[in-house]
Design an enzyme around this catalytic site. Structure first.
Site: not given
Length: 282
Positions: A157, A183-184, A224
């Site tokens: 990540c 990336r996330s 998120h």
């Protein structure tokens, strides 16, 4: 009040108010009960923290600084991919029966590569360049190695750190800055955890390279909030905010490989109540 609190609250509010939902879409993550784990997400979130002004720990709830530092040292110092070398249980979901998480994280940082000056792994190359070529624009690490992705139990990540050295007017020492690329990110579970552990890394590298700390820039491609985290986040960002804690790093340590979690201290850390049993999507 803590600047990190402001950044966190503004980011979460923006995601909740202006983000897009993945509900009903094909997604990989799921909850323990097998239900798809949907998110509200924002693309391209960029947060900046001036480490010379304060340590970026949120006070809305406590971030376990020593525990997140121990994970960072597991990756960057021990260059391990085995949970038996790690005291916490954060990686247990992705380990096999031997404790390995595959060719991920610490494994990649420990692989030696050929340079003009000889063989280095990525961490040793960073330290070498910071000491010998501080104004190089090529000081970075990258653990998102495509040829090994099929042997990683979880794709990285936080996959890249780029270091950049500047010179402040009137200062004798150089200033170490860094960009953390992700990336996330699961904002509730991991945002401040990652910010704090990489802030500690910048402090450690700056000290062993005789530099001052500067900015940590955090770039998140997909920031998120999971569907089951929304009410937790809504409550969290309404909490009282407190001044940032004070950070201490043992000034006697001059070799990066000598640092332990006993060499850091966080004081005057007043926080809200911890959120327990946060559901983690897998």
């Amino acid at each position: 009040m803590s600047y990190a609190d402001k950044v966190f609250v503004d980011m979460c509010r923006d995601i909740l108010d202006n983000g897009t939902s993945t509900e009903g879409e094909k997604v990989r993550p799921h909850w323990e009960d097998g239900t798809s784990a949907y998110t509200i997400k924002k693309f391209g979130v960029v947060n900046r923290y001036d480490l010379s002004k304060e340590f970026p720990a949120i006070t809305l709830r406590k971030t376990a600084i020593k525990t997140c530092t121990e994970e960072m040292l597991w990756i960057w110092q021990r260059k391990s991919n085995n949970i038996h070398d790690l005291k916490s249980t954060v990686w247990d979901e992705w380990a096999d029966e031997t404790g390995s998480i595959g060719k991920a994280y610490g494994y990649q940082l420990g692989v030696k590569h050929q340079y003009k000056e000889g063989m280095f792994d990525q961490v040793d190359r960073v330290i070498y360049d910071l000491k010998n070529n501080p104004f190089s624009r090529r000081i970075l690490t990258n653990i998102y190695v495509h040829q090994d992705l099929h042997e990683m139990h979880l794709y990285p990540c936080a996959y890249s750190m780029t270091f950049n050295v500047t010179q402040k007017k009137g200062h004798d020492k150089l200033t170490l800055n860094a960009i953390l690329n992700q990336r996330s990110q699961d904002v509730l579970a991991a945002n401040n955890w990652n910010v704090c552990q990489y802030a500690v890394l910048v402090h450690m590298l700056a000290q062993v390279c005789d530099m001052e700390v500067g900015e940590l820039v955090h770039v998140i491609a997909d920031a998120h909030i999971y569907d089951r985290h929304v009410p937790l986040v809504e409550e969290l960002i309404k909490r009282e905010q407190h001044p940032a804690p004070k950070f201490w790093l043992n000034p006697e340590i001059k070799d990066f490989y000598d640092f332990t979690t006993d060499d850091i201290k966080i004081t005057d850390y007043v926080t809200g109540e911890q959120i327990k049993n946060i559901p983690i999507a897998i």
